[in-house]
Scaffold this active site. Structure first.
Site, short mmCIF file in Angstrom:
data_model
loop_
_atom_site.label_atom_id
_atom_site.label_comp_id
_atom_site.label_asym_id
_atom_site.label_seq_id
_atom_site.Cartn_x
_atom_site.Cartn_y
_atom_site.Cartn_z
N ASP A 177 1.08 -1.40 -0.59
CA ASP A 177 -0.12 0.05 -0.02
C ASP A 177 0.44 1.11 -0.23
O ASP A 177 2.09 0.97 0.41
CB ASP A 177 -1.21 0.23 1.20
CG ASP A 177 -1.85 0.92 1.30
OD1 ASP A 177 -2.13 1.51 0.03
OD2 ASP A 177 -2.43 1.53 1.93
N SER A 191 -8.10 23.79 12.94
CA SER A 191 -8.20 22.87 12.45
C SER A 191 -7.27 21.63 12.30
O SER A 191 -6.32 21.41 12.84
CB SER A 191 -8.54 23.33 10.80
OG SER A 191 -8.66 21.43 9.47
N GLU A 192 -8.18 20.42 13.05
CA GLU A 192 -7.46 19.38 12.84
C GLU A 192 -6.89 18.60 11.93
O GLU A 192 -6.58 17.13 12.03
CB GLU A 192 -8.47 18.16 13.91
CG GLU A 192 -8.11 19.34 15.08
CD GLU A 192 -6.94 18.99 16.28
OE1 GLU A 192 -5.89 18.88 15.53
OE2 GLU A 192 -7.14 20.23 17.03
N HIS A 193 -7.27 18.67 10.42
CA HIS A 193 -7.40 18.39 9.09
C HIS A 193 -5.73 18.30 8.77
O HIS A 193 -4.90 19.14 9.37
CB HIS A 193 -7.87 19.19 8.29
CG HIS A 193 -8.54 18.28 7.18
ND1 HIS A 193 -7.29 17.77 6.02
CD2 HIS A 193 -9.13 17.94 6.84
CE1 HIS A 193 -8.15 17.35 5.66
NE2 HIS A 193 -9.38 17.30 5.55
N GLU A 253 -6.02 28.14 8.85
CA GLU A 253 -6.00 26.69 9.17
C GLU A 253 -5.96 26.18 10.92
O GLU A 253 -5.52 25.01 10.86
CB GLU A 253 -5.07 25.56 8.73
CG GLU A 253 -5.34 25.93 7.04
CD GLU A 253 -6.47 24.80 6.49
OE1 GLU A 253 -6.93 24.16 7.44
OE2 GLU A 253 -6.28 24.54 5.54
N GLY A 285 -12.22 23.55 1.34
CA GLY A 285 -11.07 24.21 2.57
C GLY A 285 -11.62 25.30 3.02
O GLY A 285 -13.18 25.03 4.45
N VAL A 286 -11.17 26.39 3.73
CA VAL A 286 -11.44 27.25 4.84
C VAL A 286 -11.68 28.44 4.24
O VAL A 286 -11.12 29.22 3.57
CB VAL A 286 -10.56 27.23 6.19
CG1 VAL A 286 -10.79 27.99 6.92
CG2 VAL A 286 -10.01 25.52 6.11
N GLY A 296 -14.81 19.13 2.91
CA GLY A 296 -13.82 18.41 2.04
C GLY A 296 -13.88 19.85 0.86
O GLY A 296 -13.47 19.22 -0.22
N ALA A 327 -9.70 42.48 8.71
CA ALA A 327 -10.98 42.59 7.86
C ALA A 327 -10.30 42.16 5.75
O ALA A 327 -11.41 42.77 5.55
CB ALA A 327 -11.03 44.60 7.78
#
Length: 443
Positions: A296, A331-333, A328, A357-358, A355, A364
């Site tokens: 794999d 985020s825990e991604h 980011e 983005g942010v 799935g 500002a």
């Protein structure tokens, strides 16, 4: 010596005597039979010599013999425990407690309960960063689920309403309500653990051969001891007992009976510690005849940790990295973790699109990072964007006015992958790779 040897024989050596009696009852000869005869006879003869003040004593030999035999079994047991701990590490993926939801849909109350108390049909709340305690289906909410501990895939999978989730996996982004479908031994994680236990209990062919040979060998030893005792009774009766006893001790098949299972157990445990799970005991024997190896990619040939490989179409790399890291930050991604080392700023009004983005604001000003089709939507001028021609997984960072940077994210190769594949090829073994990633990432 007599007093000190008493607890050695009647306590420490007790497992040998118990096993010998059991083997005799079941008509199966093992190393415990000659061992028990040797220990019992040597102790009895030495005790008689002590009480009658005649002959030689061998209490020290009895104690030493018992010690080395038990030490060998101790090493074997340690190997088995190490192998067991590898299986326990999978069980530790499950949390000890879960948040159970009780009540009507519009009036649910949260109760912290032990995972062992959950039953099929219970509704649980799984918050971001928490492990899912059992197999179930999402009945409210959506999120990304990190399944890397079970599948090796580093990127979380999108899971929405009616999708199934696996116990032991990690909820990454949003809180979800899960209805329990399988618990305990019915879960997929338990099925994996059972495969490992089966491999530990199943004896490979070489171990069965060793047991069979040991059984015949013990029978030959006992017959030889009778012949030796009879012969020396006519040659020199005073030496017959001790020479016969020496035959029993010296020919004890300890190495044959202990070495094979210990070697197999140690090998299996060592492989588990390196992330290789043996589900059939015969694998270790047959692997020597293997002609092809199939790997794999993610988490096997690669580390399973994303890193920034390249930055394109960017005027200020450091500034772009700081903006991306600020978006980011919470985020825990796995993709977000690649930017964590560059965190210098803070962002407000963070919005996560599962799935995609942010989006957030810094001073500002609105920024987006994620898939190109998602990030470019905030651009005021709808001009076509030109993605870098290089292969890879590209993320786009842009503001409302312009494209700021393209980031190529990749999974880094393990340090020993290249060496491993080279060694296999040198042994004329064909190497293949199977992966769920797209072709660009695979190459």
């Amino acid at each position: 010596s007599f007093i000190i040897c008493i607890p050695v024989v009647f306590y420490s050596a007790q497992p040998f005597f118990s096993a010998a009696i059991r083997d005799i009852k079941t008509h199966h000869l093992s190393m415990d039979v000659p061992v028990s005869i040797a220990i019992g006879a040597a102790f009895s003869a030495s005790s008689w010599a002590t009480l009658t003040n005649s002959g030689e004593i061998y209490f020290d030999s009895v104690s030493m013999f018992t010690f080395f035999l038990l030490f060998g079994r101790y090493l074997e047991m340690q190997a088995r425990h190490r192998t067991g701990r590898a299986g326990n590490a999978l069980q530790n993926l499950l949390p000890q407690a879960a948040i159970k939801l009780i009540g009507e849909k519009d009036n649910l109350t949260e109760h912290l309960v032990a995972v062992s108390e959950l039953v099929v049909g219970d509704i649980i709340l799984v918050k971001p960063g928490q492990s899912i305690p059992a197999d179930g289906v999402i009945i409210d909410g959506f999120s990304s689920i990190d399944e890397s501990a079970l599948t090796g895939e580093y990127l979380p999978k999108k899971r929405k309403l009616s999708d199934r989730v696996i116990g032991g996996t990690l909820n990454v982004e949003n809180p979800i309500h899960v209805e329990i479908e399988k618990i305990g031994a019915q879960t997929q994680l338990s099925a994996i653990v059972r495969l490992l236990e089966r491999a530990g209990e199943d004896k490979p062919k070489v171990a069965k051969i060793a047991d069979k040979i040991a059984s015949y060998f013990v029978a030959c030893v006992l017959i030889s001891s009778v012949i030796v005792a009879t012969s020396w009774w006519f040659i020199d009766p005073s030496q017959a007992f001790w020479i016969t006893l020496s035959v029993l001790v010296v020919t004890c098949p300890c190495a044959l009976s202990l070495a094979t299972p210990t070697a197999l157990t140690t090998a299996t445990g060592s492989l588990r510690q390196h992330g290789l799970l043996i589900t059939r005991s015969h694998v270790l024997e047959n692997i020597a005849n293997a002609t092809d190896f199939v790997f794999d990619k993610t988490g096997t040939l690669t580390k399973g940790n994303l890193a920034i490989e390249n930055i394109a179409q960017c005027q200020n790399n450091q500034q772009a990295l700081e903006i991306a890291a600020a978006l980011e930050a919470n985020s825990e991604h796995p993709i977000a973790k690649a930017f964590k080392p560059y965190l210098q700023r803070s962002a407000d009004n963070i919005e996560v699109t599962l799935g995609e983005g942010v989006q957030g604001k810094i001073n500002a000003q609105t920024f987006r990072i994620g898939k190109p089709t998602f990030a470019q939507q905030i651009l005021k001028n709808n001009t076509a964007i030109n993605a870098p021609s290089d292969k890879g997984h590209w993320l786009l960072l842009c503001s409302e006015e312009q494209i700021i940077a393209w980031f190529s994210i990749s999974d880094t190769l393990r340090d020993d992958s290249h060496y491993c594949i080279q060694q296999l090829k040198r042994n004329n073994i064909k190497v293949h790779m199977l992966t769920g990633d797209n072709s660009d990432n695979a190459t």
